[in-house]
Design a protein around this motif. Structure first.
Motif, PDB file in Angstrom:
ATOM      1  N   LEU A   1       0.823  -1.209   0.000  1.00 12.03           N
ATOM      2  CA  LEU A   1       0.000   0.000   0.000  1.00 12.03           C
ATOM      3  C   LEU A   1       0.856   1.258   0.000  1.00 12.03           C
ATOM      4  O   LEU A   1       0.546   2.233  -0.697  1.00 12.03           O
ATOM      5  N   LEU A   2       1.948   1.228   0.786  1.00  9.51           N
ATOM      6  CA  LEU A   2       2.847   2.388   0.803  1.00  9.51           C
ATOM      7  C   LEU A   2       3.480   2.606  -0.563  1.00  9.51           C
ATOM      8  O   LEU A   2       3.626   3.742  -1.033  1.00  9.51           O
ATOM      9  N   GLU A   3       3.856   1.498  -1.230  1.00  3.13           N
ATOM     10  CA  GLU A   3       4.448   1.620  -2.561  1.00  3.13           C
ATOM     11  C   GLU A   3       3.443   2.172  -3.556  1.00  3.13           C
ATOM     12  O   GLU A   3       3.770   3.014  -4.400  1.00  3.13           O
ATOM     13  N   ARG A   4       2.198   1.722  -3.455  1.00  3.42           N
ATOM     14  CA  ARG A   4       1.174   2.240  -4.364  1.00  3.42           C
ATOM     15  C   ARG A   4       0.921   3.725  -4.125  1.00  3.42           C
ATOM     16  O   ARG A   4       0.742   4.502  -5.072  1.00  3.42           O
ATOM     17  N   ASN A   5       0.891   4.117  -2.841  1.00  6.34           N
ATOM     18  CA  ASN A   5       0.708   5.539  -2.537  1.00  6.34           C
ATOM     19  C   ASN A   5       1.870   6.367  -3.066  1.00  6.34           C
ATOM     20  O   ASN A   5       1.681   7.486  -3.562  1.00  6.34           O
ATOM     21  N   ARG A   6       3.082   5.823  -2.928  1.00  2.93           N
ATOM     22  CA  ARG A   6       4.246   6.556  -3.439  1.00  2.93           C
ATOM     23  C   ARG A   6       4.165   6.705  -4.956  1.00  2.93           C
ATOM     24  O   ARG A   6       4.443   7.772  -5.512  1.00  2.93           O
ATOM     25  N   ILE A   7       3.760   5.619  -5.641  1.00  2.00           N
ATOM     26  CA  ILE A   7       3.631   5.693  -7.104  1.00  2.00           C
ATOM     27  C   ILE A   7       2.551   6.684  -7.496  1.00  2.00           C
ATOM     28  O   ILE A   7       2.699   7.446  -8.460  1.00  2.00           O
ATOM     29  N   ALA A   8       1.434   6.689  -6.734  1.00  5.32           N
ATOM     30  CA  ALA A   8       0.369   7.658  -7.036  1.00  5.32           C
ATOM     31  C   ALA A   8       0.866   9.088  -6.883  1.00  5.32           C
ATOM     32  O   ALA A   8       0.542   9.960  -7.701  1.00  5.32           O
ATOM     33  N   ARG A   9       1.665   9.337  -5.841  1.00  6.09           N
ATOM     34  CA  ARG A   9       2.218  10.691  -5.671  1.00  6.09           C
ATOM     35  C   ARG A   9       3.177  11.021  -6.801  1.00  6.09           C
ATOM     36  O   ARG A   9       3.209  12.167  -7.298  1.00  6.09           O
ATOM     37  N   GLU A  10       3.985  10.037  -7.194  1.00  4.25           N
ATOM     38  CA  GLU A  10       4.927  10.272  -8.287  1.00  4.25           C
ATOM     39  C   GLU A  10       4.180  10.687  -9.561  1.00  4.25           C
ATOM     40  O   GLU A  10       4.548  11.639 -10.246  1.00  4.25           O
ATOM     41  N   LEU A  11       3.129   9.937  -9.894  1.00  5.42           N
ATOM     42  CA  LEU A  11       2.369  10.251 -11.101  1.00  5.42           C
ATOM     43  C   LEU A  11       1.687  11.604 -10.977  1.00  5.42           C
ATOM     44  O   LEU A  11       1.644  12.385 -11.934  1.00  5.42           O
ATOM     45  N   HIS A  12       1.130  11.875  -9.799  1.00  7.95           N
ATOM     46  CA  HIS A  12       0.462  13.163  -9.608  1.00  7.95           C
ATOM     47  C   HIS A  12       1.423  14.315  -9.803  1.00  7.95           C
ATOM     48  O   HIS A  12       1.125  15.290 -10.502  1.00  7.95           O
ATOM     49  N   ASP A  13       2.610  14.207  -9.203  1.00  7.79           N
ATOM     50  CA  ASP A  13       3.570  15.308  -9.287  1.00  7.79           C
ATOM     51  C   ASP A  13       4.129  15.461 -10.690  1.00  7.79           C
ATOM     52  O   ASP A  13       4.179  16.565 -11.242  1.00  7.79           O
ATOM     53  N   SER A  14       4.555  14.339 -11.286  1.00  4.59           N
ATOM     54  CA  SER A  14       5.219  14.419 -12.581  1.00  4.59           C
ATOM     55  C   SER A  14       4.248  14.765 -13.710  1.00  4.59           C
ATOM     56  O   SER A  14       4.448  15.733 -14.445  1.00  4.59           O
ATOM     57  N   ILE A  15       3.182  13.987 -13.841  1.00  3.67           N
ATOM     58  CA  ILE A  15       2.228  14.224 -14.921  1.00  3.67           C
ATOM     59  C   ILE A  15       1.478  15.528 -14.695  1.00  3.67           C
ATOM     60  O   ILE A  15       1.219  16.284 -15.640  1.00  3.67           O
TER      61      ILE A  15
END
Length: 398
Positions: free
Chosen positions: A191-205
């Motif tokens: 879950l932490l990894e998924r949240n981190r990936i979601a933040r990554e996509l939100h910030d970058s895209i």
């Protein structure tokens, strides 16, 4: 009535009955071979239960025959791992002994009730069979009305004993406390990894799309070929960086084992981020001080994303306004400060996420990143400016 008959139409009811009968078959074969010594199978099963692999074998068999969804049912509550502790071994021993006992009970009930139904049918037709279980005087036609009774009792026993066997399997073959804790930790990590990936996509895209929208709008308003060319170049550069981030995230999601072409951006790439904001029309005043290249990887990567999100918020809510960025490393801390003048209407929009109860996912993501690293983040209006101030310890959370 339909509710009572519904279990009889389920496949798992009969596979559970088969699971119970396996013990009867094994015991019957032993009696055929040895013609006595009934205690030997009990002792042998007890000794087999101490083998670590026996728990895995029994767990797989229990999942296949007792679970409605087969051996792939991870939610069945039945483990398919070898015994890791003596407690697991003792539970496996108890399971094997109970399985043998319930199997013999199931076989006995099945034989008795089916035999009783047969005797009733024979007695209703004329007279009892010479080897009947229950001596019944023959010639009474109403015996035929009683034939369904032992059959119904047998069906009820099949359902009830199957449920009991499944309950015992979950209790005795289920995961131990240590296994449940390990599974919980693994789930938490996912879950932490998924949240981190979601933040990554939100910030970058999110940053790339914001830059593209601002650049396209400015180019259309300017009506200058030179400005349009610069805007398109900025959009291309930002889009290319976003595609690299997206490719890296997709590789992680696919669990392909491949390494992304480029690692996650760090503060060493801050110049590219600042140039992207300047290309969007913002009058950016940047101050970078201290050994940024020596900032630990996790802090440097999260620091880059924090600055990126702060600049994205500036462009999204305030537009290309004069913006000051300060990135400094001193006294064992990384200090980040992004500020811009508050334009009309921007404060109300951004204020939704400025505090703990807000709904702004961007500012909430900044606070989460800072908290994970043991730092703090403050965002909100201050002296006519909107400020995002973040402090991160270089040695991680304490």
């Amino acid at each position: 009535m339909l509710r009572l008959l519904r279990p009889l139409g389920r496949r798992v009811t009969w596979t559970r009955w088969l699971h119970l009968f396996i013990g009867t078959f094994v015991f019957g074969i032993w009696l055929f071979i040895s013609e006595g010594d009934l205690y030997i199978p009990v002792i042998a099963l007890g000794l087999l239960g101490f083998l670590p692999a026996m728990r895995m074998v029994e767990g797989l068999q229990a999942r296949v025959l007792l679970s409605p969804h087969g051996y792939k049912d991870d939610a069945s509550g039945i483990a398919v791992t070898s015994s890791a502790t003596w407690a697991d071994r003792w539970r496996t021993v108890l399971w094997l002994e109970l399985r043998l006992g319930l199997g013999l009970l199931t076989g006995r009930i099945t034989v008795v009730l089916l035999g009783l139904a047969t005797d009733l049918a024979s007695a209703a037709g004329g007279g009892p069979a010479p080897d009947s279980l229950v001596p019944l005087p023959g010639g009474h036609w109403w015996y035929a009305l009683l034939v369904p009774l032992p059959v119904a009792l047998l069906l009820a026993a099949v359902v009830g004993l199957g449920e009991l066997m499944t309950l015992l399997a979950r209790r005795l073959l289920g995961p131990s406390a240590d296994e449940r804790l390990a599974a919980l930790e693994e789930r938490t990590e996912q879950l932490l990894e998924r949240n981190r990936i979601a933040r990554e996509l939100h910030d970058s895209i999110g940053h790339a799309l914001t830059v593209a929208v601002v650049q396209a709008g400015a180019a259309r308003a300017a009506g200058s070929p030179e400005f349009t060319e610069r805007a398109l170049a900025a959009i291309e550069e930002t889009g290319r960086a976003a595609l690299e981030d997206l490719e890296r995230v997709l590789l992680v999601l696919r669990e392909s084992g491949q390494r992304p072409a480029g690692g996650r951006p760090t503060l060493a790439d801050a110049d590219r981020l600042l140039e992207s904001a300047r290309a969007s029309g913002a009058a950016l005043d940047a101050e970078l001080s201290g050994p940024l290249a020596q900032v630990p990887g996790p802090v440097s990567r999260e620091g880059y994303r924090i600055v990126q999100e702060a600049l994205t918020n500036v462009l999204r809510h305030a537009g290309p306004v004069p913006t000051r960025v300060r990135i400094a490393v001193a006294a064992g801390r990384l200090e980040l400060d992004v500020r811009n003048p508050i334009t009309e209407g921007a404060a109300a929009v951004r204020g939704n996420g400025a505090r703990g109860g807000g709904n702004g996912s961007g500012l909430r993501g900044i606070r989460e990143r800072a908290a994970l690293l043991g730092g703090e983040a403050v965002a909100g209006p201050h002296g006519g400016e909107w400020r995002v101030t973040v402090g991160l310890p270089l040695d991680g959370p304490r």
